[in-house]
Motif scaffolding. Structure first.
Motif, PDB file in Angstrom:
ATOM      1  N   LYS A 196       0.837  -1.211   0.000  1.00 34.91           N
ATOM      2  CA  LYS A 196       0.000   0.000   0.000  1.00 34.91           C
ATOM      3  C   LYS A 196       0.868   1.256   0.000  1.00 34.91           C
ATOM      4  N   THR A 197       1.947   1.254   0.780  1.00 37.06           N
ATOM      5  CA  THR A 197       2.844   2.401   0.848  1.00 37.06           C
ATOM      6  C   THR A 197       3.554   2.627  -0.482  1.00 37.06           C
ATOM      7  N   VAL A 198       4.053   1.545  -1.087  1.00 41.77           N
ATOM      8  CA  VAL A 198       4.767   1.657  -2.366  1.00 41.77           C
ATOM      9  C   VAL A 198       3.827   2.147  -3.462  1.00 41.77           C
ATOM     10  N   VAL A 199       2.621   1.607  -3.511  1.00 50.46           N
ATOM     11  CA  VAL A 199       1.653   2.029  -4.528  1.00 50.46           C
ATOM     12  C   VAL A 199       1.290   3.496  -4.334  1.00 50.46           C
ATOM     13  N   ALA A 200       1.052   3.895  -3.106  1.00 48.29           N
ATOM     14  CA  ALA A 200       0.701   5.300  -2.844  1.00 48.29           C
ATOM     15  C   ALA A 200       1.832   6.227  -3.262  1.00 48.29           C
ATOM     16  N   ARG A 201       3.069   5.839  -2.939  1.00 47.46           N
ATOM     17  CA  ARG A 201       4.218   6.667  -3.316  1.00 47.46           C
ATOM     18  C   ARG A 201       4.378   6.717  -4.836  1.00 47.46           C
ATOM     19  N   SER A 202       4.183   5.581  -5.493  1.00 46.95           N
ATOM     20  CA  SER A 202       4.338   5.512  -6.946  1.00 46.95           C
ATOM     21  C   SER A 202       3.304   6.371  -7.655  1.00 46.95           C
ATOM     22  N   CYS A 203       2.119   6.452  -7.075  1.00 48.59           N
ATOM     23  CA  CYS A 203       1.057   7.235  -7.714  1.00 48.59           C
ATOM     24  C   CYS A 203       1.294   8.736  -7.581  1.00 48.59           C
ATOM     25  N   SER A 204       2.124   9.135  -6.631  1.00 52.47           N
ATOM     26  CA  SER A 204       2.341  10.567  -6.439  1.00 52.47           C
ATOM     27  C   SER A 204       3.638  11.060  -7.081  1.00 52.47           C
ATOM     28  N   GLU A 205       4.471  10.142  -7.549  1.00 54.55           N
ATOM     29  CA  GLU A 205       5.736  10.529  -8.172  1.00 54.55           C
ATOM     30  C   GLU A 205       5.620  10.507  -9.690  1.00 54.55           C
ATOM     31  N   SER A 206       6.346  11.376 -10.337  1.00 57.29           N
ATOM     32  CA  SER A 206       6.396  11.375 -11.801  1.00 57.29           C
ATOM     33  C   SER A 206       7.622  10.608 -12.256  1.00 57.29           C
ATOM     34  N   ALA A 207       7.503   9.964 -13.399  1.00 59.68           N
ATOM     35  CA  ALA A 207       8.659   9.260 -13.961  1.00 59.68           C
ATOM     36  C   ALA A 207       9.693  10.292 -14.404  1.00 59.68           C
ATOM     37  N   PRO A 208      10.986   9.974 -14.270  1.00 58.30           N
ATOM     38  CA  PRO A 208      12.020  10.892 -14.767  1.00 58.30           C
ATOM     39  C   PRO A 208      11.806  11.138 -16.264  1.00 58.30           C
ATOM     40  N   GLU A 209      12.113  12.335 -16.720  1.00 58.70           N
ATOM     41  CA  GLU A 209      11.845  12.712 -18.116  1.00 58.70           C
ATOM     42  C   GLU A 209      12.530  11.775 -19.106  1.00 58.70           C
ATOM     43  N   GLY A 210      13.762  11.367 -18.837  1.00 65.85           N
ATOM     44  CA  GLY A 210      14.468  10.463 -19.745  1.00 65.85           C
ATOM     45  C   GLY A 210      13.760   9.123 -19.879  1.00 65.85           C
ATOM     46  N   LEU A 211      13.280   8.594 -18.774  1.00 68.30           N
ATOM     47  CA  LEU A 211      12.546   7.330 -18.809  1.00 68.30           C
ATOM     48  C   LEU A 211      11.250   7.494 -19.584  1.00 68.30           C
ATOM     49  N   ARG A 212      10.572   8.589 -19.327  1.00 66.38           N
ATOM     50  CA  ARG A 212       9.300   8.843 -20.024  1.00 66.38           C
ATOM     51  C   ARG A 212       9.522   8.878 -21.535  1.00 66.38           C
ATOM     52  N   GLU A 213      10.563   9.562 -21.970  1.00 70.52           N
ATOM     53  CA  GLU A 213      10.855   9.665 -23.404  1.00 70.52           C
ATOM     54  C   GLU A 213      11.201   8.298 -24.000  1.00 70.52           C
ATOM     55  N   ARG A 214      12.001   7.485 -23.289  1.00 69.83           N
ATOM     56  CA  ARG A 214      12.368   6.152 -23.797  1.00 69.83           C
ATOM     57  C   ARG A 214      11.133   5.261 -23.942  1.00 69.83           C
ATOM     58  N   VAL A 215      10.237   5.342 -22.988  1.00 66.10           N
ATOM     59  CA  VAL A 215       9.017   4.535 -23.058  1.00 66.10           C
ATOM     60  C   VAL A 215       8.168   4.972 -24.244  1.00 66.10           C
ATOM     61  N   LEU A 216       8.041   6.278 -24.455  1.00 64.85           N
ATOM     62  CA  LEU A 216       7.249   6.773 -25.586  1.00 64.85           C
ATOM     63  C   LEU A 216       7.851   6.337 -26.920  1.00 64.85           C
ATOM     64  N   VAL A 217       9.193   6.378 -27.037  1.00 68.39           N
ATOM     65  CA  VAL A 217       9.861   5.929 -28.265  1.00 68.39           C
ATOM     66  C   VAL A 217       9.575   4.448 -28.505  1.00 68.39           C
ATOM     67  N   GLN A 218       9.675   3.642 -27.463  1.00 70.48           N
ATOM     68  CA  GLN A 218       9.413   2.209 -27.617  1.00 70.48           C
ATOM     69  C   GLN A 218       7.959   1.945 -27.987  1.00 70.48           C
ATOM     70  N   LEU A 219       7.056   2.695 -27.424  1.00 70.60           N
ATOM     71  CA  LEU A 219       5.643   2.533 -27.784  1.00 70.60           C
ATOM     72  C   LEU A 219       5.406   2.873 -29.251  1.00 70.60           C
ATOM     73  N   ARG A 220       6.045   3.937 -29.730  1.00 71.35           N
ATOM     74  CA  ARG A 220       5.902   4.310 -31.141  1.00 71.35           C
ATOM     75  C   ARG A 220       6.467   3.228 -32.049  1.00 71.35           C
ATOM     76  N   GLU A 221       7.629   2.645 -31.661  1.00 72.20           N
ATOM     77  CA  GLU A 221       8.228   1.574 -32.461  1.00 72.20           C
ATOM     78  C   GLU A 221       7.313   0.354 -32.523  1.00 72.20           C
ATOM     79  N   VAL A 222       6.685   0.014 -31.429  1.00 69.53           N
ATOM     80  CA  VAL A 222       5.757  -1.117 -31.406  1.00 69.53           C
ATOM     81  C   VAL A 222       4.534  -0.812 -32.295  1.00 69.53           C
ATOM     82  N   GLN A 223       4.025   0.418 -32.198  1.00 66.96           N
ATOM     83  CA  GLN A 223       2.876   0.786 -33.018  1.00 66.96           C
ATOM     84  C   GLN A 223       3.208   0.708 -34.505  1.00 66.96           C
ATOM     85  N   VAL A 224       4.420   1.135 -34.882  1.00 62.89           N
ATOM     86  CA  VAL A 224       4.839   1.079 -36.286  1.00 62.89           C
ATOM     87  C   VAL A 224       4.926  -0.372 -36.737  1.00 62.89           C
ATOM     88  N   ARG A 225       5.521  -1.238 -35.908  1.00 62.79           N
ATOM     89  CA  ARG A 225       5.614  -2.656 -36.269  1.00 62.79           C
ATOM     90  C   ARG A 225       4.241  -3.304 -36.412  1.00 62.79           C
TER      91      ARG A 225
END
Length: 86
Positions: free
Chosen positions: A53-82
């Motif tokens: 419960k503590t980990v989930v609550a903390r995770s819901c209030s934190e933002s992903a680091p910008e670099g991680l967010r960008e890498r995930v978006l790039v990978q999602l776009r690559e999957v969508q293209v495939r």
């Protein structure tokens, strides 16, 4: 461990969620706390649920680091293209 003890534990384990959320009245809180003080297996399950419960609550209030967010978006776009090219 007796069958009666297992039934008691099942009842307390259902109430632990409400205990964690402070949704029990004083008498029920005291009963759950007394059971946790006496029952190691239930205390371990309580500790695990409290940690999750503590980990989930903390995770819901934190933002992903910008670099991680960008890498995930790039990978999602690559999957969508495939998918669209496949």
């Amino acid at each position: 461990m007796s069958h009666q003890h297992n039934d008691d534990c099942a009842d307390y384990l259902e109430r632990i969620v409400y205990f964690l959320d402070n949704e029990l009245d004083g008498a029920d809180c005291a009963a759950v706390q007394a059971h946790l003080d006496e029952c190691g297996p239930c205390l371990q399950k309580y500790d695990l649920q409290r940690t999750v419960k503590t980990v989930v609550a903390r995770s819901c209030s934190e933002s992903a680091p910008e670099g991680l967010r960008e890498r995930v978006l790039v990978q999602l776009r690559e999957v969508q293209v495939r998918i669209t090219e496949g």
